[in-house]
Design a protein around this motif. Sequence first.
Motif, PDB file in Angstrom:
ATOM      1  N   ILE A  59       0.839  -1.202   0.000  1.00 10.94           N
ATOM      2  CA  ILE A  59       0.000   0.000   0.000  1.00 10.94           C
ATOM      3  C   ILE A  59       0.872   1.249   0.000  1.00 10.94           C
ATOM      4  O   ILE A  59       0.618   2.195  -0.753  1.00 10.94           O
ATOM      5  N   LEU A  60       1.927   1.260   0.808  1.00  8.23           N
ATOM      6  CA  LEU A  60       2.821   2.415   0.862  1.00  8.23           C
ATOM      7  C   LEU A  60       3.466   2.671  -0.499  1.00  8.23           C
ATOM      8  O   LEU A  60       3.505   3.812  -0.971  1.00  8.23           O
ATOM      9  N   VAL A  61       3.931   1.621  -1.157  1.00 15.14           N
ATOM     10  CA  VAL A  61       4.573   1.785  -2.468  1.00 15.14           C
ATOM     11  C   VAL A  61       3.559   2.228  -3.516  1.00 15.14           C
ATOM     12  O   VAL A  61       3.880   3.031  -4.394  1.00 15.14           O
ATOM     13  N   LEU A  62       2.329   1.746  -3.428  1.00 20.01           N
ATOM     14  CA  LEU A  62       1.306   2.138  -4.403  1.00 20.01           C
ATOM     15  C   LEU A  62       0.825   3.569  -4.204  1.00 20.01           C
ATOM     16  O   LEU A  62       0.613   4.304  -5.171  1.00 20.01           O
ATOM     17  N   VAL A  63       0.658   3.974  -2.952  1.00 14.22           N
ATOM     18  CA  VAL A  63       0.126   5.312  -2.662  1.00 14.22           C
ATOM     19  C   VAL A  63       1.195   6.392  -2.854  1.00 14.22           C
ATOM     20  O   VAL A  63       0.902   7.473  -3.360  1.00 14.22           O
ATOM     21  N   LEU A  64       2.412   6.094  -2.437  1.00 15.17           N
ATOM     22  CA  LEU A  64       3.521   7.048  -2.564  1.00 15.17           C
ATOM     23  C   LEU A  64       4.633   6.389  -3.375  1.00 15.17           C
ATOM     24  O   LEU A  64       5.610   5.898  -2.812  1.00 15.17           O
ATOM     25  N   PRO A  65       4.510   6.368  -4.694  1.00 17.14           N
ATOM     26  CA  PRO A  65       5.431   5.573  -5.510  1.00 17.14           C
ATOM     27  C   PRO A  65       6.906   5.877  -5.287  1.00 17.14           C
ATOM     28  O   PRO A  65       7.697   4.949  -5.127  1.00 17.14           O
ATOM     29  N   VAL A  66       7.303   7.112  -5.259  1.00 18.55           N
ATOM     30  CA  VAL A  66       8.726   7.430  -5.127  1.00 18.55           C
ATOM     31  C   VAL A  66       9.159   7.348  -3.665  1.00 18.55           C
ATOM     32  O   VAL A  66      10.114   6.649  -3.328  1.00 18.55           O
ATOM     33  N   ILE A  67       8.445   8.034  -2.791  1.00 24.35           N
ATOM     34  CA  ILE A  67       8.798   8.050  -1.369  1.00 24.35           C
ATOM     35  C   ILE A  67       8.644   6.654  -0.770  1.00 24.35           C
ATOM     36  O   ILE A  67       9.495   6.208   0.002  1.00 24.35           O
ATOM     37  N   GLY A  68       7.573   5.964  -1.123  1.00 28.46           N
ATOM     38  CA  GLY A  68       7.362   4.606  -0.620  1.00 28.46           C
ATOM     39  C   GLY A  68       8.464   3.664  -1.045  1.00 28.46           C
ATOM     40  O   GLY A  68       8.909   2.818  -0.268  1.00 28.46           O
ATOM     41  N   LEU A  69       8.930   3.813  -2.273  1.00 36.68           N
ATOM     42  CA  LEU A  69      10.021   2.984  -2.778  1.00 36.68           C
ATOM     43  C   LEU A  69      11.307   3.234  -1.991  1.00 36.68           C
ATOM     44  O   LEU A  69      11.999   2.298  -1.596  1.00 36.68           O
TER      45      LEU A  69
END
Length: 59
Positions: free
Chosen positions: A35-45
């Motif tokens: 969910i974190l990677v999907l919602v915040l693609p760059v920051i989550g990554l």
Amino acid sequence: MSKILGLIILVLDILAIVKIVQSGASTGEKILWVILVLVLPVIGLVIWALLGPGSPVKK
């Protein structure tokens, strides 16, 4: 240029999600990371790379 950058981010996010799903983390942790990677693609990554399962910081 922005299309290439967007494509690179998309590929990295897909690879991160595959790594998350294949990790030994619990199901709840996997869901939260995806969910974190999907919602915040760059920051989550970046956060996943630094703090996710198997990251160098956690070792």
